[in-house]
Design a protein around this motif. Sequence first.
Motif, short mmCIF file in Angstrom:
data_model
loop_
_atom_site.label_atom_id
_atom_site.label_comp_id
_atom_site.label_asym_id
_atom_site.label_seq_id
_atom_site.Cartn_x
_atom_site.Cartn_y
_atom_site.Cartn_z
N VAL A 161 0.85 -1.19 0.00
CA VAL A 161 0.00 0.00 0.00
C VAL A 161 0.89 1.24 0.00
O VAL A 161 2.09 1.17 0.31
CB VAL A 161 -0.93 0.06 1.24
CG1 VAL A 161 -1.99 -1.03 1.21
CG2 VAL A 161 -0.12 -0.02 2.52
N ASN A 162 0.29 2.37 -0.31
CA ASN A 162 0.97 3.66 -0.18
C ASN A 162 0.42 4.39 1.02
O ASN A 162 -0.77 4.27 1.35
CB ASN A 162 0.74 4.51 -1.43
CG ASN A 162 1.52 4.01 -2.63
OD1 ASN A 162 2.51 3.28 -2.49
ND2 ASN A 162 1.07 4.38 -3.81
N THR A 163 1.27 5.15 1.68
CA THR A 163 0.77 5.99 2.76
C THR A 163 -0.11 7.09 2.18
O THR A 163 0.06 7.50 1.03
CB THR A 163 1.93 6.64 3.54
OG1 THR A 163 2.73 7.41 2.63
CG2 THR A 163 2.78 5.58 4.22
N LEU A 164 -1.04 7.52 2.98
CA LEU A 164 -1.91 8.64 2.60
C LEU A 164 -1.21 9.91 3.06
O LEU A 164 -1.04 10.14 4.27
CB LEU A 164 -3.28 8.47 3.27
CG LEU A 164 -4.41 9.35 2.77
CD1 LEU A 164 -4.67 9.12 1.28
CD2 LEU A 164 -5.68 9.04 3.55
N ASN A 165 -0.74 10.70 2.11
CA ASN A 165 0.06 11.86 2.48
C ASN A 165 -0.81 13.08 2.78
O ASN A 165 -1.94 13.19 2.32
CB ASN A 165 1.09 12.19 1.39
CG ASN A 165 0.45 12.44 0.05
OD1 ASN A 165 -0.13 11.53 -0.55
ND2 ASN A 165 0.53 13.66 -0.42
N GLY A 166 -0.25 13.96 3.58
CA GLY A 166 -0.98 15.17 3.99
C GLY A 166 -0.76 15.40 5.46
O GLY A 166 -0.58 14.46 6.24
#
Lengths: 180, 55
Positions: A161-166
């Motif tokens: 998975v990819n991290t959810l950035n922000g």
Amino acid sequence: MAQISIAGDTSGAITIAAPSVAGTNTLTLPANTGTVLTTASTFGGTGPAFSAYNSAATALSAGTTTKVLFATKEFDTNSNFASSRFTPTVAGYYQLNASVFVSANDAVLLTVISQGNGNSKSGSAVNIATPSQQCSVISTIMYFNGTTDYAEVYAYSASAVNTLNGTQYTYFQGALIRSA
Amino acid sequence: MLYDKIISIYPELSEKDFNPFTGTIKLKNDSDGKGDYIAKWEHPTLAKPTEEQLA
């Protein structure tokens, strides 16, 4: 009237300065013996503090503990945060917070704050059903020696998975709360 | 990915074997461009894969 005794000074001068505004100021000492003031560089109120967030997603490989990248700093008062690593130069006890979000609810997400000295603290994920996400948060206190100890955030996911950035999703923060 | 290669060599392994706290195998990636690597291999019966197997 009690006596005022200044002990321990060997040279130089001791100055008690009043603020340069009109008024009456009172310094009240507690009925205890101890150090009530220390140097500004080590006092918790003026010690290092940082906050950084994941501004570009970090790819988490399946079954792999991956260092999370925090490319954007919101603040870094003592320039102790670089390359997604916090290396405080003031020894003491630090409050650390980390959050990692991913857009998947089957990722079995775990987050770890890892110190270079082998210590680590972990947090497991909470599912967020709508939208389908997982969030793993750590809030902990760790001691740093002010020289070699550092902290990084790693995340483990069972699936890729990819991290959810922000700034509101995946971030890393810390501040000195007590000097050594 | 390294995980997929290891699973293809040892299909009997599961996600639990790779859990960073309770598993006997730890794969790591330091996000330094060097990719995934085996940081720990303490599986009681399966041997650590060789570089040739993982190539």
